[in-house]
Scaffold this active site. Structure first.
Site, PDB file in Angstrom:
ATOM      1  N   TRP A   1       1.163  -1.189  -0.244  1.00 26.62           N
ATOM      2  CA  TRP A   1       0.031  -0.529   0.132  1.00 26.62           C
ATOM      3  C   TRP A   1       0.681   1.125   0.353  1.00 26.62           C
ATOM      4  O   TRP A   1       2.428   1.362   1.009  1.00 26.62           O
ATOM      5  CB  TRP A   1      -0.462   0.038   1.596  1.00 26.62           C
ATOM      6  CG  TRP A   1      -1.820  -1.524   1.426  1.00 26.62           C
ATOM      7  CD1 TRP A   1      -1.806  -2.089   2.334  1.00 26.62           C
ATOM      8  CD2 TRP A   1      -3.311  -1.664   0.516  1.00 26.62           C
ATOM      9  NE1 TRP A   1      -2.614  -3.353   2.116  1.00 26.62           N
ATOM     10  CE2 TRP A   1      -3.726  -2.874   0.729  1.00 26.62           C
ATOM     11  CE3 TRP A   1      -3.404  -0.947  -0.288  1.00 26.62           C
ATOM     12  CZ2 TRP A   1      -4.823  -3.177   0.555  1.00 26.62           C
ATOM     13  CZ3 TRP A   1      -4.682  -1.356  -1.285  1.00 26.62           C
ATOM     14  CH2 TRP A   1      -5.159  -2.681  -1.052  1.00 26.62           C
TER      15      TRP A   1
ATOM     16  N   ASN B   1     -24.681   4.670  -4.157  1.00 28.29           N
ATOM     17  CA  ASN B   1     -23.957   3.229  -4.238  1.00 28.29           C
ATOM     18  C   ASN B   1     -22.288   3.026  -5.360  1.00 28.29           C
ATOM     19  O   ASN B   1     -21.912   2.505  -5.684  1.00 28.29           O
ATOM     20  CB  ASN B   1     -24.758   2.405  -3.917  1.00 28.29           C
ATOM     21  CG  ASN B   1     -23.765   0.841  -4.007  1.00 28.29           C
ATOM     22  OD1 ASN B   1     -22.898   0.487  -3.305  1.00 28.29           O
ATOM     23  ND2 ASN B   1     -24.083   0.195  -5.786  1.00 28.29           N
TER      24      ASN B   1
HETATM   25  P1  FAD Z   1     -30.757   1.123  -2.258  1.00 27.59           P
HETATM   26  O1  FAD Z   1     -30.584   1.076  -3.450  1.00 27.59           O
HETATM   27  O2  FAD Z   1     -31.820   1.744  -2.216  1.00 27.59           O
HETATM   28  O3  FAD Z   1     -30.954  -0.404  -1.246  1.00 27.59           O
HETATM   29  C1  FAD Z   1     -31.865  -0.222  -0.300  1.00 27.59           C
HETATM   30  C2  FAD Z   1     -31.110  -0.806   1.340  1.00 27.59           C
HETATM   31  O4  FAD Z   1     -30.122  -2.051   0.540  1.00 27.59           O
HETATM   32  C3  FAD Z   1     -30.052  -0.023   1.350  1.00 27.59           C
HETATM   33  O5  FAD Z   1     -30.604   1.285   2.316  1.00 27.59           O
HETATM   34  C4  FAD Z   1     -29.441  -0.752   2.336  1.00 27.59           C
HETATM   35  O6  FAD Z   1     -29.725  -1.265   3.448  1.00 27.59           O
HETATM   36  C5  FAD Z   1     -28.923  -2.019   1.240  1.00 27.59           C
HETATM   37  N1  FAD Z   1     -27.786  -2.534   0.406  1.00 27.59           N
HETATM   38  C6  FAD Z   1     -27.927  -1.866  -0.616  1.00 27.59           C
HETATM   39  N2  FAD Z   1     -26.509  -2.365  -1.560  1.00 27.59           N
HETATM   40  C7  FAD Z   1     -25.872  -2.910  -0.026  1.00 27.59           C
HETATM   41  C8  FAD Z   1     -24.549  -3.093  -0.696  1.00 27.59           C
HETATM   42  N3  FAD Z   1     -24.160  -3.447  -1.274  1.00 27.59           N
HETATM   43  N4  FAD Z   1     -24.130  -3.440   0.808  1.00 27.59           N
HETATM   44  C9  FAD Z   1     -24.701  -3.502   1.615  1.00 27.59           C
HETATM   45  N5  FAD Z   1     -25.807  -3.544   2.223  1.00 27.59           N
HETATM   46  C10 FAD Z   1     -26.664  -2.640   0.931  1.00 27.59           C
HETATM   47  N6  FAD Z   1     -24.419   0.925   2.792  1.00 27.59           N
HETATM   48  C11 FAD Z   1     -24.590   1.178   4.073  1.00 27.59           C
HETATM   49  O7  FAD Z   1     -25.087   1.268   4.739  1.00 27.59           O
HETATM   50  N7  FAD Z   1     -23.553   1.620   5.359  1.00 27.59           N
HETATM   51  C12 FAD Z   1     -21.942   1.810   5.257  1.00 27.59           C
HETATM   52  O8  FAD Z   1     -21.063   2.220   5.505  1.00 27.59           O
HETATM   53  C13 FAD Z   1     -21.754   1.344   3.812  1.00 27.59           C
HETATM   54  N8  FAD Z   1     -21.059   1.966   3.033  1.00 27.59           N
HETATM   55  C14 FAD Z   1     -20.041   1.283   1.799  1.00 27.59           C
HETATM   56  C15 FAD Z   1     -18.633   1.374   1.022  1.00 27.59           C
HETATM   57  C16 FAD Z   1     -18.241   1.042   0.260  1.00 27.59           C
HETATM   58  C17 FAD Z   1     -17.053   1.174  -0.474  1.00 27.59           C
HETATM   59  C18 FAD Z   1     -19.409   0.912  -1.397  1.00 27.59           C
HETATM   60  C19 FAD Z   1     -19.190   0.468  -1.945  1.00 27.59           C
HETATM   61  C20 FAD Z   1     -20.785   0.788  -0.199  1.00 27.59           C
HETATM   62  C21 FAD Z   1     -20.990   0.993   1.154  1.00 27.59           C
HETATM   63  N9  FAD Z   1     -22.417   0.549   1.843  1.00 27.59           N
HETATM   64  C22 FAD Z   1     -22.607   0.807   2.614  1.00 27.59           C
HETATM   65  C23 FAD Z   1     -23.209  -0.004   0.739  1.00 27.59           C
HETATM   66  C24 FAD Z   1     -24.154   1.133  -0.062  1.00 27.59           C
HETATM   67  O9  FAD Z   1     -23.771   1.555  -0.988  1.00 27.59           O
HETATM   68  C25 FAD Z   1     -24.898   1.600   0.347  1.00 27.59           C
HETATM   69  O10 FAD Z   1     -25.897   0.965   1.237  1.00 27.59           O
HETATM   70  C26 FAD Z   1     -26.033   1.842  -0.340  1.00 27.59           C
HETATM   71  O11 FAD Z   1     -25.351   3.331  -1.133  1.00 27.59           O
HETATM   72  C27 FAD Z   1     -27.357   3.120   0.490  1.00 27.59           C
HETATM   73  O12 FAD Z   1     -28.641   3.369  -0.612  1.00 27.59           O
HETATM   74  P2  FAD Z   1     -29.607   3.222  -0.541  1.00 27.59           P
HETATM   75  O13 FAD Z   1     -30.829   3.384   0.752  1.00 27.59           O
HETATM   76  O14 FAD Z   1     -30.788   4.114  -1.767  1.00 27.59           O
HETATM   77  O15 FAD Z   1     -30.003   1.761  -1.007  1.00 27.59           O
END
Ligand code: FAD
Length: 484
Positions: free
Chosen positions: A313, A348
């Site tokens: 890294w 996301n």
């Molecule tokens: P929507 O697309 O509406 O999805 C509905 C729900 O599904 C979300 O609210 C979430 O609870 C769950 N979800 C969706 N995508 C994911 C995913 N890839 N992994 C796990 N759960 C998911 N999400 C967090 O809640 N907290 C974080 O700290 C977090 N850190 C992230 C870090 C990175 C580097 C990346 C790439 C993704 C991360 N995510 C995290 C996952 C995801 O990006 C978010 O959950 C999502 O963008 C939330 O937006 P939304 O509620 O509109 O999602």
């Protein structure tokens, strides 16, 4: 003689509906003493980040209001949570403590020890599931092991049938009455002042159970139909933004699951195809991440694939700082990092692009990105954050292969072709023609004089990362300075 109270310990379940601990406590008819403990000690380095503290303040405010409508006062304490709960139980002569489970390693350790200690004190201690569709230990492969990859996880979970139904708010809740010392929410100073860097949050977010319910209703009515394709376009309002509400438990995944299905059935659609199924599957990514954390307590700190621990890294501060401030000179990355800083959220698709850029093009340890997200996201969640960073870095169980390196120019051109998202967050690019928006360094006549040059040549960065990752298996790591 006054009946002994039940302490209802609120944690990441800040709601009254579909709250199994509350339902069980109310069913006993005993007076209920709701309490929240602000514990900055037990989580260690995973104590709440700045954006989460802002959210928590407003969420507790909303919870206190909701409880008072049912004749209950939310009691606040600060300090080591296990000590505070035992002290409170002794002060009030409580007969029991009820709570809903958390899955962070520090929480499972603490709760197990506390349960034992309370029972030794002759106080009942009961915990419930309010945070997940199914417990992490319930979802198993045919051979009885936890699925390590998402698709088998989804299939194994579906074999368990429907998650338990949503619970209504109990009709009768008896509040505990008695003199009791506690903290005032304002005295915790969870919201920033001087400067108020969260001033942009208020216009976007409505923490609390009502805000969560309204957001789900809005999503089902206006966005669900186009979710599958639309969820990748950050300028379109086609994702739910439920993540902070889910993290703080202002709405439970079972509520989201059942309401989505009910909405589909009411409007004559199949919930298990197209956009609705895609949405339910994203909800299950959250379950999968929690299962990964539960079965791998080191997930936030250690690479699941141990060979990644030797990756060379880049520890220089400059690239990390440029990334954190949205000053890398790569438009879609800077747009995402600025959205994060100003709203506590990042779309996301853009999270993936920004994370990949940090870990692969800049070769910065994924744990530095994870820590920044932890501090700045309103939905910062130990399981989702750690699992997602390990997925991007390639060090996780079900991870993106090392050679998948997002090209931020192509990603920008594909998912923000009109530039609505990028120009909104990076106004210095306002005059850059669409054709060059995602690679302004190629535009003739320098139309964005105030915007930085790229911190790295994308081609060179990619080649450097590929060279480093290729050596992963045989264990010989290139000298990154020589590759740059
Ligand atoms: P929507 O697309 O509406 O999805 C509905 C729900 O599904 C979300 O609210 C979430 O609870 C769950 N979800 C969706 N995508 C994911 C995913 N890839 N992994 C796990 N759960 C998911 N999400 C967090 O809640 N907290 C974080 O700290 C977090 N850190 C992230 C870090 C990175 C580097 C990346 C790439 C993704 C991360 N995510 C995290 C996952 C995801 O990006 C978010 O959950 C999502 O963008 C939330 O937006 P939304 O509620 O509109 O999602």
């Amino acid at each position: 003689m006054r009946e002994k109270p039940i302490i209802l310990w609120f944690r990441q379940d800040l709601r009254l509906a579909d709250n199994p601990a509350l339902t069980a406590a109310a069913a006993t008819g005993a007076p209920i003493l709701p309490v929240f403990v602000l514990d900055d000690e037990t989580p260690g380095k995973w104590a709440l980040g700045g954006a989460s503290r802002w959210w928590l303040h407003h969420s507790l405010d909303a919870l206190a209001d909701a409880l008072s409508e049912h004749g209950c006062t939310l009691h606040l304490r600060r300090g080591d949570a296990a000590v505070q709960i035992r002290t409170l139980a002794a002060e009030t002569g409580a007969q029991a403590v009820y709570w809903n489970r958390c899955y962070e390693p520090y929480a499972t350790r603490r709760d197990g020890t506390l349960k034992k200690a309370l029972r030794e004190d002759d106080i009942a201690a009961e915990s419930f599931n309010a945070a997940l569709l199914f417990e992490p230990w319930e979802v198993k492969t045919k051979t009885g092991t936890p699925p390590k990859v998402y698709s088998p996880y989804w299939r194994a979970m579906r074999l368990l049938g429907d998650p338990p139904p949503e619970l209504a708010v109990p009709e009768a809740i008896t509040g505990f009455e008695g003199p009791l010392a506690g903290d005032r929410l304002d005295d915790w100073q969870l919201t920033p002042r001087n400067p108020d860097w969260a001033s942009g949050f208020k216009a976007i977010w409505h923490p609390g159970e009502t805000g969560a319910r309204d957001r789900l209703d809005w999503f089902l009515e206006t966005a669900l139909d186009d979710y599958r394709k639309g969820r990748d376009f950050p300028s379109k309002p086609l994702v739910s933004r439920l993540s902070p509400h889910l993290h703080f438990g202002e709405i439970g995944p079972r509520q989201v699951w059942h309401r989505t299905i009910a909405h589909c059935l009411m409007t004559g659609r199949d919930p298990f195809s197209g956009s609705p199924e895609h949405f339910l599957k994203e909800l299950v990514w959250r379950e999968f991440s929690h299962a990964q954390l539960f079965h791998n307590p080191d997930l936030p700190e250690a690479c699941l694939r141990p060979e990644y621990e030797n990756f060379p890294w880049d520890t220089a501060e400059k690239p990390l700082h440029a990334w954190q401030r949205g000053q890398t000179g790569i438009p879609i990355v800077d747009a995402g990092m600025r959205e994060l800083w100003q709203t506590g959220y990042m779309h996301n698709r853009v999270r993936m692009i920004c994370a990949s850029f940090l870990v692969k093009h800049l070769m910065v340890d994924w744990r530095a990105g994870e820590a920044w997200f932890w501090d700045t996201l309103v939905d910062a969640d130990l399981a989702n954050n750690a699992a997602s960073w390990q997925w991007i870095a390639g060090s996780g169980a079900d991870a993106a292969p090392y050679f998948r390196i997002f090209n931020p120019v192509l990603q920008g051109e594909k998912f923000d072709s009109g530039g609505g998202y990028t120009r909104h967050w990076v106004p210095e690019l306002a005059d850059v023609p669409d054709r060059y928006l995602h690679k302004p360094w190629e535009a003739p006549g320098n139309p964005a004089p105030d915007y930085p040059s790229p911190i790295i040549d994308l081609g060179l960065g990619r080649a450097r990362a590929l060279a480093a990752f290729k050596d992963l298996k045989n264990g010989s790591w290139p000298d990154i300075a020589a590759c740059a």
